[in-house]
Motif scaffolding. Sequence first.
Motif, short mmCIF file in Angstrom:
data_model
loop_
_atom_site.label_atom_id
_atom_site.label_comp_id
_atom_site.label_asym_id
_atom_site.label_seq_id
_atom_site.Cartn_x
_atom_site.Cartn_y
_atom_site.Cartn_z
N THR A 186 0.83 -1.20 0.00
CA THR A 186 0.00 0.00 0.00
C THR A 186 0.87 1.25 0.00
O THR A 186 0.59 2.23 -0.72
N ILE A 187 1.92 1.23 0.81
CA ILE A 187 2.85 2.36 0.87
C ILE A 187 3.50 2.60 -0.49
O ILE A 187 3.65 3.74 -0.94
N LEU A 188 3.86 1.52 -1.17
CA LEU A 188 4.46 1.63 -2.51
C LEU A 188 3.52 2.38 -3.45
O LEU A 188 3.95 3.26 -4.21
N GLU A 189 2.24 2.03 -3.41
CA GLU A 189 1.26 2.70 -4.27
C GLU A 189 1.14 4.18 -3.94
O GLU A 189 1.12 5.04 -4.83
N LYS A 190 1.03 4.49 -2.66
CA LYS A 190 0.83 5.88 -2.24
C LYS A 190 1.98 6.77 -2.69
O LYS A 190 1.77 7.91 -3.11
N TYR A 254 -11.31 -1.05 -7.18
CA TYR A 254 -10.00 -0.84 -6.56
C TYR A 254 -9.81 0.59 -6.05
O TYR A 254 -10.16 1.55 -6.74
N ARG A 255 -9.27 0.71 -4.84
CA ARG A 255 -8.93 2.01 -4.26
C ARG A 255 -7.42 2.08 -4.11
O ARG A 255 -6.83 1.39 -3.28
N MET A 256 -6.78 2.89 -4.93
CA MET A 256 -5.34 3.05 -4.86
C MET A 256 -4.92 3.44 -3.44
O MET A 256 -5.53 4.30 -2.80
N GLY A 257 -3.89 2.77 -2.95
CA GLY A 257 -3.36 3.12 -1.64
C GLY A 257 -4.15 2.57 -0.47
O GLY A 257 -3.94 3.01 0.67
N TYR A 258 -5.08 1.61 -0.73
CA TYR A 258 -5.79 1.01 0.40
C TYR A 258 -6.18 -0.45 0.14
O TYR A 258 -5.99 -1.31 0.99
N THR A 259 -6.72 -0.73 -1.03
CA THR A 259 -7.16 -2.11 -1.31
C THR A 259 -6.05 -2.94 -1.97
O THR A 259 -6.31 -3.97 -2.58
#
Length: 384
Positions: A186-190, A254-259
């Motif tokens: 998730t951190i990678l996406e954020k 899909y929710r970027m940075g969470y799912t």
Amino acid sequence: MTTMLKNIWKKATLTTFAVVAFTLSGQAQEGKTESDIQAIMQQHDMVGLSVAVVKKGEIIYAKSFGLKDVESQAPLTNNDIFRIASISKSFTVTALMQLIEAGKLSLNDDVSELVGFKVRNPKYPEKVITLRMMLSHTSSINDSQGYFTLDTIDPAKNPNWEACYNDYEPGTKYEYCNLGFNMAGTILEKLSGERFDQYVKRHILNPLGLYGGYQVDSLDASRFVTLYEYNPDSASFSPSPSAYAPRREEISRYRMGYTTPIFSPTGGMKMSAPDLARYMTMHMNQGSYKGTRIISRKSARQMQAKIADNGYGLALKTESNLIPGKSMVGHTGNAYGLYSAMFFQPKEQFGFVVITNGTSAPEVNEYNLALAEVLNSLYNNLIK
């Protein structure tokens, strides 16, 4: 015949003899390797097995044995891909190390600030849980509430969030935790702005020329190896189709940075044994493979350095008991009946990838006994 011609003929004959002898020796070694492997497979009821051996930066041996699928009796080949389970964690950390090198985050950063909600052990509320702790399984976070969604540890989503933490102080003890690595994805996406599976493909797999990925629908389903869970009570195997569940409906929302856990940064990579061996060689060569640098030497050393008391670093563990007298670095995997192992000796420059899609052999100290036997056989026959 002149003396010069005699010498040339003698030299050529000796060279030919040496080449033939070397070839016969290599064939004998491979024959011994394969007979050993067949015996191990029979002893431990292995459905199928793929192996790859690396020496001095090159794959010197790669072979598959047994079945890809029991129902169709399809043989396993080197081209087939497995869900490799927890070896996937090293891909997640490799990606994060790229962001660290780019100055976007630090191993000492507070996970709370990185994920966007409070990540604190309620028994030690002032103690910052760092990214380094999370990636080395020393964060005090556990999997008791599950790890397929971040809702389990988000105080706003789970009234029982406190159960996600152990009693000891963060940074002081080791407990293997899948939830932490799904948070890492998730951190990678954020911080990258790219969806997790796409980032890994674009920045690690494609540069190395590897076929694989976390998204099922992006891969050729005909290459998936059926995984078989062993039931010791009935001494039988059953297939695990959920290993390759496409999860299309969840991805559509899909929710970027969470799912991000939908793609399982903790265990969802699919790849063949030879391609995994090429990826392993990159780590063995301190971040570079055949002229392509994926992470810096410093980042590679950080991943391999021991942090936890048991030798775990950042998704790579130093294992001293796998091969007698050799300190090996790597990771194992275990999910849906599959067992995998990827280990290398960084100074002597050799390494192994071994993957089975089903066996009756148990797992002890985080590695499967059958795979340990195969790995030692490969070492004794092809490296030692």
